[in-house]
Design a protein around this motif. Structure first.
Motif, mmCIF file in Angstrom:
data_model
loop_
_atom_site.group_PDB
_atom_site.id
_atom_site.type_symbol
_atom_site.label_atom_id
_atom_site.label_comp_id
_atom_site.label_asym_id
_atom_site.label_seq_id
_atom_site.Cartn_x
_atom_site.Cartn_y
_atom_site.Cartn_z
ATOM 1 N N LYS A 399 -2.032 31.883 45.774
ATOM 2 C CA LYS A 399 -1.752 31.336 44.457
ATOM 3 C C LYS A 399 -0.333 31.687 44.006
ATOM 4 N N GLU A 400 0.115 32.894 44.312
ATOM 5 C CA GLU A 400 1.474 33.279 43.935
ATOM 6 C C GLU A 400 2.513 32.406 44.641
ATOM 7 N N ILE A 403 2.638 29.076 42.870
ATOM 8 C CA ILE A 403 3.380 29.148 41.612
ATOM 9 C C ILE A 403 4.880 29.209 41.871
ATOM 10 N N ARG A 516 1.696 23.764 38.512
ATOM 11 C CA ARG A 516 2.597 23.858 39.642
ATOM 12 C C ARG A 516 1.934 23.105 40.787
ATOM 13 N N LEU A 524 -2.035 24.107 40.604
ATOM 14 C CA LEU A 524 -2.580 25.247 39.883
ATOM 15 C C LEU A 524 -2.194 25.124 38.418
ATOM 16 N N VAL A 526 -1.118 26.689 35.218
ATOM 17 C CA VAL A 526 -0.479 27.977 34.935
ATOM 18 C C VAL A 526 -0.338 28.241 33.448
ATOM 19 N N ARG A 535 5.974 26.676 26.542
ATOM 20 C CA ARG A 535 4.772 27.409 26.983
ATOM 21 C C ARG A 535 4.191 28.196 25.810
#
Length: 537
Positions: A399-400, A403, A516, A524, A526, A535
């Motif tokens: 997942k990182e 992103i 992303r 994903l 985010v 954001r």
């Protein structure tokens, strides 16, 4: 020695007064498929009969005494068929739909011509008459259930909601108190020779009364823990969503006190019947149940029904009450009038106190000698731990990377539920996408997930989207987005965004979901952004 036949025994029993004069030998039990087909034929035979009545009387059913006459005639016919000793299986099965049609016609006429409570009172009198007239215990049980619902309906439904359901709790506990007092009286009558017949007549009615109260208690408690996810999509999930009536008015202390009283009476009945439950070691578990009954108004009623059912040896009723009690305990998870931290603290404190008390009061035994596992078993637990940590950290790393390498993409939100206190605070979200088919329509084993082909403007906002076929290639300059199945429908990644409790006002400004996305369609969620693509915290 000559053994008398069963017929001779029954004749002697009738002469000595042990059996009534009309007693006969029981008929041979028919196989259940024969019973099922006979019942099906009887119910199907009612359909043309109902059409005949509708054609015969027509509009006369809507006015005048026609509905009363038809209802009474059908009730009399159904009761007569059931009371006839040798009417046959088919006619006996035909009696039940006739009873239902008669009750429906009579109920329609009463509701049409009488005030609300007067019509319900007449319905209760009709139930009392059927209890005396019907010869089958299971039919009296059904009449008892109907009587419980009619007694609760004496309070109009709109007043339940206008007064925050406080009136509903009082109605339920009044009906429960009437049931408990009647249960004690019937038990006392059953111990006497003169009252045994009356006790046998009323016992199934009281069982039906209690069984009728249990689903009402489950409904008033609201949805229960994990049930929505276990049911999946479809009718069952929609029905579970209707269990949401857990609202409070100004008088919350009264129902809570009644719940504690009912729970105490149920535990007292069990302790009196079974002296083994009178040990001091069980005082703390009992106190914890009383505390939970104060927080959950339906739990006390369930515990009272459970206790009296176990004392009287009513296994089906006891299992039903235990199941509803578990439902009520699970509904604590959905209590919207309490913060999640308070609910977690209550359950954790109850579990800690219970565990500590049982550990302190447990009989002490010398510890058994510990034998270390040998061979492959020695490495099984460490290996499982390493594999679990590796799997979790691998998913986190994946997942990182998504992103870090994914393309920023904003998808406009459409209104859904602004807030729901279920798993902390979270927002259920929906996206401004073209209509998508249900999961069952385009999902198959081993088939890849469907993908959207989207166009994105210079700011990264999705402007157009279409569902891409399984073998179709995306057009140049477009972005792929892989869909995920959620509650029977397809969506982008997730239909929920979780946030810290108390930040709900900040997220009311959410206008876009921030993603992303990789070129192959993996994406994903985010964060959420406002209308200016900023954001939200």
């Amino acid at each position: 020695m000559i053994t008398p036949s069963r017929t001779d025994w029954m004749a002697q029993a009738r002469q000595q007064g042990l059996l009534p004069p009309e007693a006969r030998r029981p008929e041979a039990e028919q196989p259940w498929p024969v019973k099922l087909l006979t019942a099906l034929g009887a119910w199907l035979a009612v359909i043309p009969f109902l059409i005949f009545l509708a054609l015969l009387f027509g509009r006369a059913w809507d006015r005048g005494p026609t509905a009363y006459l038809i209802g009474l005639v059908l009730l009399a016919g159904g009761v007569g068929l059931l009371r006839a000793g040798r009417s046959g299986r088919f006619l006996e099965q035909l009696a039940l739909p006739l009873l239902l049609l008669g009750l429906g016609s009579l109920g329609y006429a009463l509701a049409r011509d009488l005030p609300y409570r007067a019509a319900l009172g007449m319905g209760l009198l009709a139930c009392g008459g059927l209890v005396l007239a019907l010869p089958r215990h299971w039919l009296r049980l059904i009449v008892g259930m109907a009587g419980a619902w009619l007694s609760l309906a004496l309070v109009p439904g709109h007043r339940w909601f206008n007064e925050g359901l406080g009136l509903a709790w009082w109605s339920v506990y009044l009906a429960l108190g009437a049931w408990a007092l009647a249960q004690a009286w019937v038990h006392a009558q059953g111990l006497q020779a003169k009252g045994a017949g009356l006790a046998a007549l009323l016992e199934p009615v009281l069982r039906g009364w209690a069984l009728g109260l249990l689903p009402v208690l489950a409904w008033l408690s609201g949805p229960t823990f994990m049930m929505g996810g276990a049911l999946g999509a479809g009718l069952a999930r929609e029905l579970h969503a209707t269990f949401g009536a857990q609202l409070w008015g100004s008088g919350r202390l009264g129902p809570a006190a009644l719940s504690v009283l009912a729970a105490g009476l149920g535990m007292l009945a069990l302790a009196r019947a079974w002296p083994a439950l009178q040990r001091p070691r069980l005082l703390v578990p009992g106190a914890i149940l009383l505390g939970l009954a104060f927080v959950l108004p339906a739990l006390g009623a369930c515990l009272l029904i459970l206790g009296l059912a176990m004392v009287r040896g009513r296994g089906v009723l006891a299992l039903s009450a235990a199941g509803v009690a578990l439902w009520v305990l699970g509904s604590f998870y959905y209590r919207l009038d309490l913060p999640l931290s308070d609910k977690a603290l209550v359950l954790a404190a109850a579990g800690a106190v219970l565990g500590a008390w049982l550990w302190l009061t447990a009989a002490r035994r010398p510890p058994a000698a510990f034998t270390a596992p040998a061979g492959a078993a020695r490495w099984a637990f460490p290996l499982c731990g390493v594999m679990s940590l590796g799997l979790v950290n691998g998913l986190i790393w994946q997942k990182e990377q998504l992103i870090a390498q994914g393309r920023p993409l904003f998808v406009k939100l459409v209104p859904m539920d602004p807030r729901s206190l279920i798993q902390g605070d979270y927002m259920r979200i929906n996206y401004a996408l073209p209509p998508l088919p249900m999961v069952a329509e385009i999902a198959a084993p081993w088939q890849p997930r469907p993908r959207l082909e989207v166009q994105v403007d210079a700011r990264g906002v999705l402007t157009d989207a279409r569902l891409l076929g399984p073998q179709a290639a995306p057009a140049p300059g477009t972005q792929l987005l892989e869909l995920s199945p959620v509650n029977g429908r397809w969506t982008l990644v997730s239909d929920a965004w979780y946030f810290q409790e108390g930040q709900e006002p900040l997220f009311r400004a959410a206008a876009y979901g921030e993603f992303r996305a990789l070129p192959d369609g993996r994406a994903l969620l985010v964060g959420l952004a406002d209308k200016n693509l900023r954001r939200l915290p």
